[in-house]
Design an enzyme around this catalytic site. Structure first.
Site, PDB file in Angstrom:
ATOM      1  CB  CYS A  71      -1.007   0.007   1.094  1.00  0.00           C
ATOM      2  SG  CYS A  71      -0.224   0.117   2.893  1.00  0.00           S
ATOM      3  CG  HIS A 110      -4.249   0.418   4.096  1.00  0.00           C
ATOM      4  ND1 HIS A 110      -3.721  -0.249   2.937  1.00  0.00           N
ATOM      5  CD2 HIS A 110      -5.614   1.168   3.350  1.00  0.00           C
ATOM      6  CE1 HIS A 110      -4.169  -0.079   1.766  1.00  0.00           C
ATOM      7  NE2 HIS A 110      -5.533   0.633   1.786  1.00  0.00           N
ATOM      8  CG  ASP A 125      -6.630   2.103  -1.005  1.00  0.00           C
ATOM      9  OD1 ASP A 125      -5.536   1.767  -1.124  1.00  0.00           O
ATOM     10  OD2 ASP A 125      -7.062   1.381   0.064  1.00  0.00           O
TER      11      ASP A 125
END
Length: 271
Positions: A71, A110, A125
């Site tokens: 991420c 995250h 995202d």
């Protein structure tokens, strides 16, 4: 346009041939193209290699070297791309709830992005693995929003926002977060934890994911899974490092790193 990313190289990497502009069509389209071509993967932590977050390293690894990342790498790169195009972007940090109870207290491990566009706020995202958001969500609570795959929504509970997706008829939370912008140092600290700490899954398991228009592909150690909407998942057990290599290269489109220990690490993955 401004920024530290070679935009033309990135657009070639994700197969984008249209013009780009700071508009919703570009934001959504690039998010979809990104997750289809730059896979989620954690080979660096698995091999004991550092995960670098500066723009030059991210561009080299994910754009020029044919690799992927997780991420922090994915969303930091995507943020630089969006800023180069002209978007106003800030980073947020979240506590993962996927495969955890709704009331679990997890670490902030995250990253996601907030984008301001024409007086509205959007979330995107490109770094959440096998359940990644394909597109962008308007920052609005309690509204089901379509994506290229499952519907998603945002809910507010106990002062936190939660990103949820509708999976087999049930709303499941991916993570929870607030709207305070995070700084790079926040990601550096979290990145060190997830890439090196023994409690993290990344140093001891192989995890990969890629999402195309018609399927989600994921790999956890020896198990390769393909999910299509409305169908039962296809699960394949990969016997050895040669089979894992083949899936990483052919299905996840990865150019594998040259590393003397790669095959041994793949053969020693948990069953």
């Amino acid at each position: 346009m401004h920024g530290s990313i070679d935009l033309d190289a990135y657009l070639r990497r994700v197969g984008w041939r249209a013009a780009v502009a700071a508009d919703l069509a570009t934001l959504r389209g690039l998010a979809v193209a990104h997750v289809a071509t730059i896979p989620f993967e954690n080979l660096n932590p698995l091999l004991g290699l550092p995960v670098e977050l500066d723009p030059a390293a991210l561009q080299q690894k994910l754009v020029h070297d044919g690799r992927g990342g997780y991420c922090f790498e994915q969303n930091l790169l995507f943020a630089e791309v969006l800023r180069t195009i002209g978007f106003e972007v800030s980073g947020l940090i979240a506590r993962v709830l996927w495969q955890h109870p709704e009331d679990a207290v997890t670490a902030q491990t995250h990253m996601l992005l907030r984008v301001e566009l024409d007086g509205e706020s959007w979330l995107t995202d490109v770094g959440f693995g096998g359940q990644v958001l394909t597109g962008a969500l308007r920052l609005q609570a309690d509204v089901e929003q379509p994506t290229g795959h499952e519907p998603f929504r945002l809910v507010v509970r106990d002062g936190d926002w939660r990103m949820q997706s509708l999976v087999r008829g049930q709303w499941l939370s991916l993570y929870r977060f607030d709207l305070r912008p995070s700084q790079l140092i926040d990601y550096v600290v979290a990145n060190h934890y997830v890439s090196t700490h023994p409690a993290s899954r990344f140093p001891s398991n192989l995890i990969a994911a890629r999402t195309t228009a018609d399927r989600r592909m994921s790999l956890l150690n020896h198990e390769y899974t393909v999910r299509r909407l409305g169908q039962e998942p296809e699960r394949h057990s990969l016997r050895d490092s040669a089979a894992i290599r083949r899936v990483l290269e052919e299905e996840f489109l990865l150019r594998l790193p040259v590393h003397a220990d790669l095959d041994r690490r793949l053969d020693s993955l948990p069953g």
